[in-house]
Design an enzyme around this catalytic site. Structure first.
Site, PDB file in Angstrom:
ATOM      1  N   ASP A 180     -35.266  -2.231  36.642  1.00  0.00           N
ATOM      2  CA  ASP A 180     -34.755  -2.644  37.664  1.00  0.00           C
ATOM      3  C   ASP A 180     -35.148  -3.607  38.586  1.00  0.00           C
ATOM      4  O   ASP A 180     -34.264  -4.229  39.566  1.00  0.00           O
ATOM      5  CB  ASP A 180     -35.797  -1.697  38.895  1.00  0.00           C
ATOM      6  CG  ASP A 180     -37.368  -1.615  39.313  1.00  0.00           C
ATOM      7  OD1 ASP A 180     -37.875  -1.039  38.275  1.00  0.00           O
ATOM      8  OD2 ASP A 180     -37.960  -1.045  40.040  1.00  0.00           O
TER       9      ASP A 180
ATOM     10  N   GLU B 236     -36.863  -1.449  23.831  1.00  0.00           N
ATOM     11  CA  GLU B 236     -37.266  -2.164  24.197  1.00  0.00           C
ATOM     12  C   GLU B 236     -38.180  -2.960  22.006  1.00  0.00           C
ATOM     13  O   GLU B 236     -37.569  -4.100  22.330  1.00  0.00           O
ATOM     14  CB  GLU B 236     -38.338  -2.818  25.352  1.00  0.00           C
ATOM     15  CG  GLU B 236     -37.462  -2.564  26.377  1.00  0.00           C
ATOM     16  CD  GLU B 236     -37.787  -1.961  26.868  1.00  0.00           C
ATOM     17  OE1 GLU B 236     -37.980  -1.468  28.007  1.00  0.00           O
ATOM     18  OE2 GLU B 236     -38.372  -0.509  26.424  1.00  0.00           O
TER      19      GLU B 236
ATOM     20  N   HIS C 286     -44.818   0.455  40.913  1.00  0.00           N
ATOM     21  CA  HIS C 286     -44.883   0.803  39.452  1.00  0.00           C
ATOM     22  C   HIS C 286     -44.526  -0.748  38.365  1.00  0.00           C
ATOM     23  O   HIS C 286     -43.993  -2.066  38.460  1.00  0.00           O
ATOM     24  CB  HIS C 286     -43.273   1.944  39.196  1.00  0.00           C
ATOM     25  CG  HIS C 286     -42.547   0.852  39.829  1.00  0.00           C
ATOM     26  ND1 HIS C 286     -41.817   0.891  40.647  1.00  0.00           N
ATOM     27  CD2 HIS C 286     -41.234   0.481  38.791  1.00  0.00           C
ATOM     28  CE1 HIS C 286     -40.444  -0.709  41.273  1.00  0.00           C
ATOM     29  NE2 HIS C 286     -40.137  -0.239  39.561  1.00  0.00           N
ATOM     30  N   HIS C 287     -45.367  -0.100  37.361  1.00  0.00           N
ATOM     31  CA  HIS C 287     -45.030  -0.754  35.957  1.00  0.00           C
ATOM     32  C   HIS C 287     -45.910  -1.850  35.893  1.00  0.00           C
ATOM     33  O   HIS C 287     -46.249  -2.451  35.097  1.00  0.00           O
ATOM     34  CB  HIS C 287     -43.899  -1.881  35.591  1.00  0.00           C
ATOM     35  CG  HIS C 287     -42.898  -0.196  35.858  1.00  0.00           C
ATOM     36  ND1 HIS C 287     -42.555   0.583  35.334  1.00  0.00           N
ATOM     37  CD2 HIS C 287     -41.555  -0.994  36.029  1.00  0.00           C
ATOM     38  CE1 HIS C 287     -41.239   1.120  35.057  1.00  0.00           C
ATOM     39  NE2 HIS C 287     -40.822  -0.191  35.834  1.00  0.00           N
TER      40      HIS C 287
ATOM     41  N   GLY D  67     -45.056  -8.124   8.328  1.00  0.00           N
ATOM     42  CA  GLY D  67     -44.673  -6.917   7.523  1.00  0.00           C
ATOM     43  C   GLY D  67     -44.855  -5.420   8.221  1.00  0.00           C
ATOM     44  O   GLY D  67     -45.786  -4.405   8.396  1.00  0.00           O
TER      45      GLY D  67
ATOM     46  N   ASP E 252     -37.301   5.969   4.029  1.00  0.00           N
ATOM     47  CA  ASP E 252     -36.991   6.695   4.696  1.00  0.00           C
ATOM     48  C   ASP E 252     -38.183   6.359   5.997  1.00  0.00           C
ATOM     49  O   ASP E 252     -38.507   6.941   7.125  1.00  0.00           O
ATOM     50  CB  ASP E 252     -37.151   8.109   4.052  1.00  0.00           C
ATOM     51  CG  ASP E 252     -37.858   8.334   2.895  1.00  0.00           C
ATOM     52  OD1 ASP E 252     -39.090   7.477   2.731  1.00  0.00           O
ATOM     53  OD2 ASP E 252     -38.501   9.802   2.612  1.00  0.00           O
TER      54      ASP E 252
ATOM     55  N   GLY F 259     -41.624   9.256   2.134  1.00  0.00           N
ATOM     56  CA  GLY F 259     -42.982   8.816   3.008  1.00  0.00           C
ATOM     57  C   GLY F 259     -42.730   7.539   2.215  1.00  0.00           C
ATOM     58  O   GLY F 259     -41.980   7.211   2.705  1.00  0.00           O
TER      59      GLY F 259
ATOM     60  N   GLU G 137     -48.155   2.961   1.328  1.00  0.00           N
ATOM     61  CA  GLU G 137     -49.505   3.038   1.433  1.00  0.00           C
ATOM     62  C   GLU G 137     -50.051   3.873   0.555  1.00  0.00           C
ATOM     63  O   GLU G 137     -51.293   3.649  -0.070  1.00  0.00           O
ATOM     64  CB  GLU G 137     -49.441   3.722   2.515  1.00  0.00           C
ATOM     65  CG  GLU G 137     -48.005   3.251   4.162  1.00  0.00           C
ATOM     66  CD  GLU G 137     -49.040   1.970   4.053  1.00  0.00           C
ATOM     67  OE1 GLU G 137     -50.681   1.133   3.931  1.00  0.00           O
ATOM     68  OE2 GLU G 137     -48.908   0.986   5.270  1.00  0.00           O
TER      69      GLU G 137
END
Length: 583
Positions: A27, A50, A114-115, A432, A461, A490, A494
């Site tokens: 808004d 965003e 608001h916000h 990264g 994925d 997965g 990591e």
């Protein structure tokens, strides 16, 4: 003559040749968005969220070689975008973040809107952005005093700063000022990419200092028997690839790139020696780089993943670093002597020295430039693996392609692919942030289509699940990228670093073959494929419909759960060791 503030901003963007603004409406932005939507040459690209919009502005800026523009609402919108803006800062990408904020009246009263954070602090979010952007402009009533040009000057300042410094900048646009009038007189002096580039080439230091720098560099080069050029990310960001190529060709020196500098100069160039990543480098390339007795290092950005966990072995005594805002010769620093000004003067002087050097005073090109070759022989029914998958793409890529690789296996696997001429690799190796590539693909593919180029994106994925919503935006915008999803069930990067069998590296299983239809109710043309073997992938490469890339296409690639490229396996071991060390 007067002009509304939002129209002034749009006029400046039009002068630069910006064609897209990415964001999500709120808004506090809606009044200004009327003008954006009605603009004849700039298109509003409404994104799913965003974060995706900030990634898209990043991708657009990189491929268009222009300013990426992001427009969000106050608080909730700008904070959602903050991660993408931080990534653009880290990676030196010019993005202008415009934030629609509450009216100056509400702000002065510290109204409980608001916000907000509920405590009347209307400067809280700009204070966050002071850490993520190189310059900020907070439009307020003080900028609009009678006869003042401060508002236009502030707008111009953040636009120029983003482009000259190659960092994000931030501009607030209060609801009551978006349509306020300011003078259009400054617009008579256009801000264009040409004018920006011209300003960058103006010397910032005394001519005698420049002459001394050039003389010292030439003396080091003259003494060298194994001189090389090393090209890194900031050569791309600050647009000095052409100068660097000219220097390489006029001196005959062998050149190498870092991972972040990959494709800064054509990899089909006869003087290309390969990618240098410290101890992760293939032996023949590593030997060539580390045995050099003179290294001209252009656009250094020495991050951990860009240097093989800081395992580069380049002797400072034999090195000259050319940066955007300084030059370093061995251990001496010359502030404000940037490569935009130095290189045009350095090239002819080094060329003179080169004519006196013998052909034996050069570094030989390593065999195969340290890069994988496409597999030979008949296509097999063997399952795809990371070690064969990447080299197979060599024959599919064509000149001019834009290729994106996300953080994870893609960033490391793509290093061993030798690209055709004029192909551009877009990655986010320093920051990264997983999921960046799908969001950046939106902006990159729209910019690439304006240049009649194909766009191909490699995404894991796990990474995809963070920003998958922007596929719907691509379909709605008529973008036609090829999105390659590496399905290894997965977070493989990591798992390689730590916790191979831990459940925290698992993800929910998706039916990727249904994604384009689920996110595309209006029936925009698209097609999905699944490949599991070498034979199936090669058959896809030979499909003319697929190669045309005239609609959005998704390719799901089935890979082993623990399968990872060579460079990632080696980097992960170094990263785990470094993470465990007490410093």
């Amino acid at each position: 003559m007067g002009i509304q503030v939002i129209d002034y901003i749009l006029a400046r963007l039009e002068q630069l040749g910006v064609t897209r603004i990415f964001g999500v409406p709120g808004d506090f932005t809606l009044v200004a968005l009327d003008s954006v939507e009605d603009h004849p040459k700039i298109q509003w690209v409404g994104c799913a969220n965003e974060l995706g919009a900030s990634y898209a502005a990043d991708g657009y800026a990189r491929v268009s070689r222009n300013l990426g523009v992001l427009f969000t609402t106050f608080g909730v919108g700008e904070l959602s975008a903050a991660n993408g803006v931080a990534g653009a800062f880290s990676e030196r990408v010019p993005v202008l973040h415009i934030v629609g904020v509450p009216s100056t009246g509400f702000q002065s009263k510290k109204a409980l809107l608001h916000h907000t954070l509920g405590d009347g602090r209307y400067d809280a979010y700009i204070n966050v952005y002071k850490q993520l952007t190189i310059a900020q402009a907070n439009l307020n009533k003080g900028n609009f005093r009678a006869g003042s040009s401060e508002a236009s000057e502030e707008i111009d300042r953040v636009i120029r700063t983003a482009l000259t410094r190659c960092f994000p900048t931030y501009l607030t646009l209060p609801t009551d000022l978006a349509n306020a009038e300011i003078s259009d007189e400054p617009l008579k002096t256009p801000i264009t990419l040409d004018s920006i580039h011209k300003s960058l080439h103006e010397p910032k230091v005394d001519a005698k200092v420049e002459q001394s720098i050039i003389k010292q560099i030439c003396q080091m080069y003259e003494k060298a028997t194994k001189p090389i050029v090393l090209v890194d990310a900031c050569a791309i960001r600050y647009g000095v690839q052409d100068y660097t190529r000219d220097l390489i060709e006029r001196t005959g020196m062998t050149f190498f790139t870092s991972p972040m500098g990959k494709t800064a100069i054509d990899e089909q160039h006869p003087q290309f020696g390969g990618i240098y990543v410290g101890e992760l480098t293939k032996p023949e390339v590593r030997e060539a780089v580390e045995s050099a007795d003179f290294t001209l290092y252009v656009g250094a950005l020495k991050s951990d993943f860009n240097t093989g966990s800081f395992s580069w072995h380049i002797t400072p005594e034999d090195t000259v670093e050319l940066h955007s805002d300084h030059t370093q010769i061995q251990y001496a620093m010359y502030p404000d002597a940037g490569f935009q000004s130095i290189l045009p003067k350095l090239i002819p002087e080094m060329a003179k020295v080169a004519r006196t050097k013998s052909s034996s005073q050069k570094v030989a090109i390593p065999k195969n430039a340290g890069l994988s070759l496409p597999p030979s022989g008949p296509a097999s029914d063997d399952p795809l693996s990371q070690d064969t998958f990447w080299s197979m793409w060599t024959n599919f890529f064509k000149a001019g392609d834009v290729v994106l690789a996300d953080t994870g296996t893609s960033n490391f696997g793509i290093l061993d692919v030798r690209f055709p001429s004029k192909t551009e690799l877009v990655t986010q190796i320093l920051y990264g942030s997983i999921g960046w590539a799908c969001g950046a693909l939106l902006g990159a593919s729209l910019a690439a289509q304006e240049q009649n180029r194909r766009t191909i994106c490699f995404e894991g994925d796990g990474s995809l699940q963070l920003t998958v919503q922007e596929i719907s935006t691509m379909l709605r915008q008529g973008a036609t990228p090829i999105l390659v999803i590496l399905n290894n069930d997965g977070y493989v990067i990591e798992r390689q670093i730590h916790g191979k069998e831990r459940s925290y590296n698992d993800i929910g299983s998706w039916d990727h073959m249904q994604l384009l239809s689920v996110l595309n109710k209006k029936g925009v043309p698209n097609k999905s494929y699944r490949v599991s073997t070498n034979k199936e992938l090669l058959a896809l490469f030979n499909d003319n419909e697929f190669a045309r890339a005239d609609k959005m296409q998704l390719v799901e690639v089935m890979l082993g759960r623990q399968d990872a490229p060579r460079a990632l396996r080696e980097q992960a071991a170094m990263t785990e060791k470094a993470n465990a060390q007490l410093q």
